[in-house]
Scaffold this active site. Sequence first.
Site, mmCIF file in Angstrom:
data_model
loop_
_atom_site.group_PDB
_atom_site.id
_atom_site.type_symbol
_atom_site.label_atom_id
_atom_site.label_comp_id
_atom_site.label_asym_id
_atom_site.label_seq_id
_atom_site.Cartn_x
_atom_site.Cartn_y
_atom_site.Cartn_z
ATOM 1 N N HIS A 1 -20.722 -23.045 48.257
ATOM 2 C CA HIS A 1 -22.087 -23.441 48.603
ATOM 3 C C HIS A 1 -22.941 -22.223 48.953
ATOM 4 O O HIS A 1 -22.441 -21.203 49.431
ATOM 5 C CB HIS A 1 -22.073 -24.420 49.771
ATOM 6 C CG HIS A 1 -21.227 -25.627 49.536
ATOM 7 N ND1 HIS A 1 -21.707 -26.775 48.954
ATOM 8 C CD2 HIS A 1 -19.904 -25.862 49.784
ATOM 9 C CE1 HIS A 1 -20.735 -27.665 48.873
ATOM 10 N NE2 HIS A 1 -19.641 -27.140 49.366
ATOM 11 N N ASP B 1 -28.879 -28.029 48.530
ATOM 12 C CA ASP B 1 -27.583 -27.984 49.214
ATOM 13 C C ASP B 1 -27.672 -27.188 50.517
ATOM 14 O O ASP B 1 -28.101 -26.043 50.536
ATOM 15 C CB ASP B 1 -26.593 -27.332 48.237
ATOM 16 C CG ASP B 1 -25.194 -27.147 48.799
ATOM 17 O OD1 ASP B 1 -24.911 -27.626 49.908
ATOM 18 O OD2 ASP B 1 -24.372 -26.526 48.096
#
Length: 588
Positions: A373, A200
């Site tokens: 994130h 990610d």
Amino acid sequence: MVQKTQQKQDKIRIIMLGGVRENGKNIYAVEVNQDIFILDCGIKYPENEMLGVDVVIPDFSYIQDNIDRVAGIFLTHGHADAIGALPYLVAKHDIPVFGSELTVELAKITVRSTKGAGKFNDFHVIDENTAIDFDSATVSFFKTTHSIPGSLGIVIKTPAGQIVYTGDFKFDQAAAPLYQTDFARLAQIGTEPVLALMADSANAESPYPNTSENDIGKYILELFEYHAGRIIVASVASNILRIQQVLDAAARMHRKVILTGRDLAKIVRTALRLNLLKLPTPDILVPVKDIKKYDDHQLVILETGRSGEPLKSLQKMATNQHRTVHIHQGDLVFISTTPSYAMETAVAKTKDMIYRAGGEVKTISDDLHASGHAYKNDLQLLLNLLHPEYLIPVQGEYRLLNAHAEIAEQAGIPADHIFLTKIGDVLAYDKHGMHLSQAVTAGNTMIDGLGVGDIGNIVLRDRKMLADDGIFIAVVSIDRRKKKVVSAPKVTARGFVYMKANHDLMAESADIVKNAVQKDLDNKELDWSNLKQNMREKLSRYLFEQTKRHPVILPVIMEVKPHRTARRAPAKRKPAAAPATGEADHHE
């Protein structure tokens, strides 16, 4: 255990079908010998220039061309960027879908709400202890921390090493048990060779640590404590963690919570049924029809908007267009998730509208670094746990992928072992190592209403032209036999100029049409296509000279033909108009 028996081949490829150099639409294919493993199947929301487009899904051409080799679709979590495109793939192909319990339930909601996909039911619930054996590879999972329970990373164990895909993740040492990362499992994965890490990159630019969700919960409680009026919370529908924090803070402040939007109600009911969301008091949720029964200081309104996008709903509230809630003096609007850079303009516009309506706005990003994130240090910790031979940054626009690459180089990953890919790229692994191979067909498929893929670049170009410069319509009637224009052309415009104030422009345009058509009629062979094209070109040139605009020009040509005279009625009849081949041609 799920098993397949196929002949092994030394073939490993990683295919980028989406999710790179863009925000959302995560979907990747990993080929190991003859099996294809699909990782996530998400959507992205359209950019401003995609006028009228509802959502964007991946181009499934490569998957459809190799459908007999697809072993399954493996989902990391229940957000739209991971599951939103699933209905459009399984509507035509019966492919097994694997995900955690909540992810599967949310995927079912998504599939059943999409026309043509409702009968699909090949779902399989897995967890962090599941391992699925195929002939060419073993697929297993590990727990990750994200804003929704049941988030999992995926490990594909191949003869050449492990391929690890994180999905959306971050590290939070104070995370609640439902959201905790399994660090022991990550360390165990790292004890065996990791061939490639697909990680990610959505927050790779941030050098700042993410605020602990425990501290965010305290922040929301303090915000609720010191506001006397009504509180409207804007959140993503599937951000279960944020919804839990809002419910807890509302209960502490003796407020009731009203849920607006069908998406939110379905998700909340599902999370409650699975015991992944807890009601702090049994009566905290009240129906929206009872909103007038409570004073402002007793209410929290949780708004997610259509498909989990709350900004448009907030704008409707601020302009009295929302069906139930209108923002008024004393309201606090709390935007509880950090918007992406692409949404900054929309957020600023929404804030302005709220203040005009008498409310005030608080955005969580004003005070906290809140993200679902991983930031720089998280990404480097992951690299040090897994020791991958190759890194493939995914899930982000190019600048984010590039930032992730720089972070990895600082952590000791050689630059030539980091791949900044684009959609359609294929990474192949052989005796020479990993390298770019021949690309495959991939890109965007646009969804507009019930239409899937019937909106292309030409249609978008015409929509943009219509939005920018409007449309100009020219109607002319001709008698081809007599080779003449029957009457003066009729011209009209919409969204181009105010016609009453531009009489001379319209009159001259009509003359240009008449002259252009008459010139073509004077030729021995009349060609309809040439006739319409000449009308467009001459009108376009003149209108641009006069206005510096390029409207969409729509020529309409009618051919006049005399009726045959009936034997018993010899009296002459007036000619009637009949549409010719080019009766209404829209240029594309």
